[in-house]
Design a protein around this motif. Structure first.
Motif, mmCIF file in Angstrom:
data_model
loop_
_atom_site.group_PDB
_atom_site.id
_atom_site.type_symbol
_atom_site.label_atom_id
_atom_site.label_comp_id
_atom_site.label_asym_id
_atom_site.label_seq_id
_atom_site.Cartn_x
_atom_site.Cartn_y
_atom_site.Cartn_z
ATOM 1 N N ASP A 228 5.382 4.964 1.595
ATOM 2 C CA ASP A 228 5.786 6.315 1.985
ATOM 3 C C ASP A 228 6.465 6.322 3.349
ATOM 4 O OD1 ASP A 228 4.710 7.240 -0.372
ATOM 5 O OD2 ASP A 228 2.825 7.921 0.527
ATOM 6 N N THR A 229 5.940 5.536 4.286
ATOM 7 C CA THR A 229 6.515 5.500 5.625
ATOM 8 C C THR A 229 7.891 4.839 5.609
ATOM 9 O OG1 THR A 229 4.285 5.353 6.551
ATOM 10 C CG2 THR A 229 6.108 4.811 8.016
ATOM 11 N N PHE B 215 0.679 2.009 12.816
ATOM 12 C CA PHE B 215 -0.401 2.622 12.055
ATOM 13 C C PHE B 215 -1.401 1.555 11.648
ATOM 14 C CE2 PHE B 215 3.413 5.151 11.007
ATOM 15 C CZ PHE B 215 3.015 6.369 11.560
ATOM 16 N N ASP C 195 10.250 7.325 4.368
ATOM 17 C CA ASP C 195 10.539 8.299 5.416
ATOM 18 C C ASP C 195 11.565 7.762 6.418
ATOM 19 O OD1 ASP C 195 8.781 10.097 4.311
ATOM 20 O OD2 ASP C 195 7.118 9.622 5.663
ATOM 21 N N PRO D 150 0.818 -1.211 0.000
ATOM 22 C CA PRO D 150 0.000 0.000 0.000
ATOM 23 C C PRO D 150 0.855 1.265 0.000
ATOM 24 C CG PRO D 150 -0.315 -1.269 2.034
ATOM 25 C CD PRO D 150 0.644 -2.029 1.203
ATOM 26 N N ASP D 151 0.295 2.344 -0.563
ATOM 27 C CA ASP D 151 1.034 3.601 -0.690
ATOM 28 C C ASP D 151 1.536 4.102 0.663
ATOM 29 O OD1 ASP D 151 0.633 3.604 -3.407
ATOM 30 O OD2 ASP D 151 -1.094 4.957 -3.345
ATOM 31 N N ARG D 152 0.695 4.033 1.695
ATOM 32 C CA ARG D 152 1.084 4.589 2.988
ATOM 33 C C ARG D 152 2.275 3.837 3.574
ATOM 34 N NH1 ARG D 152 -2.622 5.514 8.461
ATOM 35 N NH2 ARG D 152 -1.097 6.824 9.540
ATOM 36 N N LEU D 153 2.307 2.532 3.388
ATOM 37 C CA LEU D 153 3.443 1.751 3.865
ATOM 38 C C LEU D 153 4.709 2.151 3.112
ATOM 39 C CD1 LEU D 153 4.805 -0.502 5.463
ATOM 40 C CD2 LEU D 153 3.944 -2.141 3.753
ATOM 41 N N ILE E 222 -2.585 0.243 8.896
ATOM 42 C CA ILE E 222 -2.357 0.119 7.445
ATOM 43 C C ILE E 222 -2.805 -1.287 7.034
ATOM 44 C CG2 ILE E 222 -0.658 0.085 5.603
ATOM 45 C CD1 ILE E 222 1.012 2.013 7.193
#
Length: 361
Positions: A313-314, A357, A317, A308-311, A359
């Protein structure tokens, strides 16, 4: 004034690069030959001799003892030059030359088509490799080259090179194989991909990728010197009378480092590294699947997983250098610097992100 960093970015969390730390012998050789120019072989005789040695060593890797070629800046230059050879070889036979490539061909072929004014025809894939029927449909009397990929940059897949070479031969076209990344692992597999197993004409293979030479050190190889003659131009103010390379002045660092790396590692060191990297790719695949990710089976040491995108991105980071495939999967290239310890840290970070999170997996 901005100061030059003493230490560039390290490879500690670099997961998607197709370059790696040079072998120590390659690093040392690159430094010693940094100011030499193999583009002027009459003046720089030592590095010119080393370039012949580099090509001979690459011939051993690709199954052609009497191979012709030179050390290029990388796969892009080599692929452009291969298309240029094909175009020039048939320039009196067609005014509308085309080159047929599978859909997963490297983006450098689009550059080649643009620079050289040839039509690029793409054929769809079947199970991540070239669909032979689709390739055949694209070929006609104006086809000057058919391209196969031996170790695709997104999934590490290998086309049916002998079949593609036969299709090229049917219309009198050249067959080019892009083994820029895969060329230093494929000798230890059962794939038919090289000059010994297929009637191919030219090949791209990059020592500065899995060959562990310093950047830049690509390779353009040809079955015979007459193919390279298609590239030759006169060089009236040099001691040598002609030149076949795309660039003129070239640093001898790439040439010397390629020789040093191959002399140190071929074949046993490369074989050991391939087995270790492939085992790590399978280990990572199992860990990701156990966490619910869809993973493309790793034929060569590249792992692609749907994250997933959020994973993603994190993880970025947190310092992980991670790219996506064209289908948006996370792409991990098991280069020599990507070891099991790094992969454990990566998986641990995935678990921490999931714990921190909400996710979805």
């Amino acid at each position: 004034m901005q100061r030059v960093e003493r230490n560039p970015q390290d490879f500690g969390r670099v997961l998607s690069s197709m370059c790696t730390r040079p072998h120590p012998a390659a690093r040392d050789a690159a430094e010693r030959f940094l100011a030499t120019n193999p583009g002027d072989p009459g003046t720089y005789e030592t590095v010119a001799s080393l370039e012949r040695r580099a090509v001979d060593l690459l011939g051993g890797v690709v199954g052609l003892p009497d191979v012709a070629g030179y050390v290029a800046s990388g796969g892009t230059e080599a692929n452009i030059q291969a298309v240029r050879i094909a175009r020039n070889r048939f320039e009196t036979d067609t005014r509308t030359p085309n080159v047929v490539v599978p859909q997963h061909a490297h983006f450098s072929f689009w550059k080649a088509a643009d620079v050289l004014g040839v039509e690029l025809r793409t054929a769809p894939l079947s199970d991540y490799t070239a669909n032979l029927e689709a390739v055949k449909e694209q070929i006609d009397e104006d086809t000057v080259a058919v391209v196969g990929v031996a170790g695709s940059t997104e999934y590490g897949r290998v086309d049916d090179i002998p079949a593609l070479a036969d299709l090229a031969d049917d219309v009198g076209a050249l067959c080019h194989v892009d083994a820029a990344w895969g060329g230093f692992v494929l000798p230890f597999t059962s794939f038919d991909w090289n000059f010994a197993s297929a009637d191919i004409d030219t090949m791209t293979i990059d020592p500065h990728k899995l060959g562990q030479a310093a950047v830049p050190a690509g390779g353009l190889l040809a079955r015979g010197p007459e193919l390279l003659d298609e590239l030759a131009i006169d060089t009236p103010y040099l001691e040598s009378t002609s030149q076949v390379t795309l660039t003129g002045t070239r640093s001898g660092a790439g040439v010397a480092s390629a020789v040093a790396a191959m002399e140190a590692l071929w074949p046993d060191g490369y074989r050991e590294q391939y087995y270790e990297s492939q085992a790590d790719a399978e280990w990572l695949t199992a860990k990701l699947r156990a966490r619910g990710f869809d993973v493309v089976p790793p034929v060569l040491p590249i792992v692609a997983a749907d994250m997933p995108d959020r994973l993603m991105d994190t993880l970025r980071d947190r310092g992980w250098r991670l790219s996506r495939t064209g289908r948006d999967e996370a792409r991990v290239v098991l280069m020599p610097h990507v070891d099991r310890a790094m992969l454990r840290e990566f998986v641990d970070d995935i678990d921490e992100v999931f714990a921190e999170f909400d996710i979805g997996r």
